[in-house]
Motif scaffolding. Structure first.
Motif, short mmCIF file in Angstrom:
data_model
loop_
_atom_site.label_atom_id
_atom_site.label_comp_id
_atom_site.label_asym_id
_atom_site.label_seq_id
_atom_site.Cartn_x
_atom_site.Cartn_y
_atom_site.Cartn_z
N TYR A 162 4.91 14.30 0.00
CA TYR A 162 5.97 12.96 0.02
C TYR A 162 4.79 11.63 0.57
N THR A 163 5.44 10.59 0.24
CA THR A 163 4.44 9.41 0.60
C THR A 163 5.60 8.40 1.34
N TYR A 164 4.58 7.45 2.05
CA TYR A 164 5.19 6.13 2.72
C TYR A 164 4.79 4.94 1.91
N VAL A 165 5.67 4.08 1.72
CA VAL A 165 5.55 3.18 0.80
C VAL A 165 5.57 1.67 1.66
N PHE A 166 4.43 0.98 1.94
CA PHE A 166 4.15 -0.02 2.93
C PHE A 166 4.82 -1.36 2.21
N ASN A 167 5.44 -2.15 2.78
CA ASN A 167 6.14 -3.44 1.94
C ASN A 167 5.60 -4.62 2.61
N GLY A 168 4.92 -4.59 3.65
CA GLY A 168 4.29 -5.81 4.23
C GLY A 168 4.88 -5.80 5.73
N ILE B 173 -3.42 4.37 -1.83
CA ILE B 173 -3.25 3.42 -2.84
C ILE B 173 -2.94 2.03 -2.42
N VAL B 174 -3.89 0.74 -2.82
CA VAL B 174 -3.66 -0.44 -2.28
C VAL B 174 -3.47 -1.27 -3.55
N ASN B 175 -2.46 -2.18 -3.22
CA ASN B 175 -2.23 -3.34 -4.26
C ASN B 175 -3.19 -4.35 -4.03
N LEU B 176 -3.86 -4.81 -5.14
CA LEU B 176 -5.06 -5.70 -5.20
C LEU B 176 -4.58 -7.25 -4.68
N ASP B 177 -3.17 -7.51 -4.99
CA ASP B 177 -2.69 -8.63 -4.80
C ASP B 177 -2.67 -9.00 -2.99
N PHE B 178 -2.58 -8.04 -2.34
CA PHE B 178 -2.51 -8.05 -0.77
C PHE B 178 -3.74 -7.58 -0.07
N VAL B 179 -4.78 -7.59 -0.74
CA VAL B 179 -6.17 -7.27 -0.24
C VAL B 179 -6.67 -8.83 0.28
N SER C 286 0.83 -1.29 -0.09
CA SER C 286 -0.15 0.05 -0.09
C SER C 286 0.95 1.34 0.08
N ILE C 287 0.16 2.38 -0.54
CA ILE C 287 0.96 3.49 -0.47
C ILE C 287 0.05 4.81 0.31
N HIS C 288 0.77 5.63 1.08
CA HIS C 288 -0.12 6.44 1.83
C HIS C 288 0.68 7.81 1.48
N SER C 289 -0.26 8.93 1.22
CA SER C 289 0.41 10.31 1.15
C SER C 289 0.28 10.97 2.70
N ASN C 290 1.64 11.67 2.37
CA ASN C 290 1.84 12.38 3.76
C ASN C 290 2.18 13.90 3.19
N ALA C 291 1.60 14.79 3.11
CA ALA C 291 1.71 16.27 2.56
C ALA C 291 2.45 15.96 0.90
N ILE D 65 1.98 11.24 -4.34
CA ILE D 65 1.10 10.13 -4.66
C ILE D 65 0.58 10.05 -5.82
N THR D 66 0.31 11.29 -6.59
CA THR D 66 -0.14 11.40 -8.00
C THR D 66 1.18 11.11 -8.93
N GLU D 67 2.30 11.30 -8.63
CA GLU D 67 3.40 10.95 -9.59
C GLU D 67 3.71 9.47 -9.22
N ILE D 68 3.36 8.86 -8.12
CA ILE D 68 3.60 7.24 -8.19
C ILE D 68 2.46 6.53 -8.96
N ALA D 69 1.36 7.24 -8.60
CA ALA D 69 0.10 6.71 -9.39
C ALA D 69 0.22 6.55 -10.86
N SER D 70 1.09 7.56 -11.43
CA SER D 70 1.18 7.52 -12.90
C SER D 70 2.12 6.46 -13.31
N ARG D 71 3.00 5.87 -12.49
CA ARG D 71 3.94 4.78 -12.70
C ARG D 71 3.45 3.42 -12.48
#
Length: 402
Positions: free
Chosen positions: A310-316, A346-352, A303-308, A326-332
């Protein structure tokens, strides 16, 4: 010579008020606690502090109002130090319990139930020390054990309903269970209490402020503190229809690319962010942890969380800092696998693992080593269910054809 025992009774109005204060504080405290799993950095700490403080004020306020509800011929005075100590103990223990419960682990949930239950009990009996300057208090061990059992069992039930039940009931029901746990423990303990007046203490003049007025003041203060935390920490989410349209459109632009090899344009130093590169490279996101900079592939992003900005990426397991918005990450990212559940998530459907409805909105539980939930806005809840079902069906089809 037989020691004199003072009788006491209760004011029904103040008893009812004490229960309402406990339920109201429980409602706000649990509301804030439910936001903790999806929060990061300072906001996460603020939510834990806000939830713990709200619960501590409500629990302590319920106890204090419950004592003011006592009617007896003896003027009961309260020592300041034990009274303040009981509040700090309550705040500390409930903070620990809420944090453990927010991690959504069954084992930690049991620890959280014991921590909260024992914290409530400790707060009560430490607070009772405050009246020992004017009376001697004895406690029946049977009622002490019963009060501990009620506090732990009801606290565990409330935390389980709020954080771990497959279909969480209305938040008010969870708050009512926790509020009744606090109140039930208090009045059960009081039922096993006997008061023995000390020598030289009889009926004395009443205080300037009546018990009823003092109880009202405590109730207003407790509710005001809860309201402040509620308004300050629970965000209101404006609709962002344009973001939904861009993110969930099938014809969205293809993801931007980053260099597969880290730092090739910076002399081979992995301590620098890699720059966008050619079509032959794969998508990688620059992240940082403990001063070490590296890249993470989308397969490892839960998952990805926006903070101002920049963002935090959660790897589990860890929350990794990312300098991209988060907008730039979404485009990638691949729109078929990643879904924007909220303007900041943003969430990765593989992990839901599953999707739950929470109030008017919802949460997505992730199947990761460290349990995590991602908030889902009301406008995107139905779409996420459809996208998840479609994605899982396509994955199952690909596996069967392989």
């Amino acid at each position: 010579m037989k020691e004199m025992v003072a009788s006491f009774s209760y004011s029904p109005i103040l008893v009812a008020l004490s229960v309402l204060v406990a339920i109201q504080a429980s409602y706000v405290g649990i509301s804030l606690a439910l936001l903790i799993p999806g929060a990061f950095a300072n906001r996460r700490r603020l939510l834990i502090a806000g939830s713990a403080t709200t619960l501590a004020v409500g629990i302590w306020g319920m106890h204090f109002i419950g004592m003011l509800a006592v009617t007896t011929s003896i003027d009961i005075d309260y020592a300041v130090l034990p009274t303040l100590l009981s509040f700090f103990v309550c705040g500390l223990v409930t903070g620990i319990a809420i944090y453990l419960a927010s991690l959504r682990s069954q084992r930690l949930l049991i620890l959280a139930a014991f921590a909260m239950g024992l914290g409530i009990v400790t707060m009560h009996y430490v607070g009772m020390i405050a009246i020992h300057s004017v009376v001697h208090v004895n406690h029946d061990p049977r009622y002490v054990l019963a009060s501990i059992t009620i506090a732990i069992a009801a606290s565990g039930l409330a935390l389980w309903l709020a954080f771990s039940a497959d279909r969480r009931p209305p938040l008010f029901l969870c708050a009512a269970v926790l509020g009744c746990a606090v109140s039930g423990m208090h009045y059960m303990a009081m039922a096993g209490m006997t008061i023995h007046p000390t020598v030289g203490h009889g009926t004395v003049a009443k205080s300037v402020i009546s018990s009823d007025m003092l109880a009202i003041i405590v109730s207003i203060v407790a509710c005001t503190i809860s309201a402040v935390f509620m308004l300050a920490l629970i965000p209101s989410e404006p609709r962002d229809a344009s973001s939904d349209a861009v993110w969930n459109t099938p014809d969205a632009l293809a993801p931007m690319r980053l260099e597969k090899a880290m730092g090739e344009e910076h002399g081979g130093h992995a301590g620098h962010w890699a720059a966008p590169a050619t079509e032959t490279s794969i998508v990688l996101l620059p992240v940082e942890k403990n001063g070490s900079r590296f890249h993470i592939a989308p397969d490892d992003v839960a998952s990805i969380h926006s903070n101002a900005h920049y963002t935090y990426v959660f790897n589990g397991r860890d929350d990794l800092f990312c300098p991209l918005s988060i907008t730039e990450i979404a485009s990638r990212l691949d729109k078929a696998r990643f879904f924007r559940t909220h303007r900041s998530y943003i969430v990765n459907l593989d992990f839901v693992l599953r999707i739950k409805k929470v109030g008017d909105a919802g949460i997505a539980e992730l199947d990761t080593p460290v349990r995590r939930t991602v908030p889902v806005s009301r406008a995107r809840l139905a779409t996420l269910r459809q996208e998840l079902q479609s994605y899982q069906s396509s994955v199952a089809t690909d596996l069967s054809n392989a």
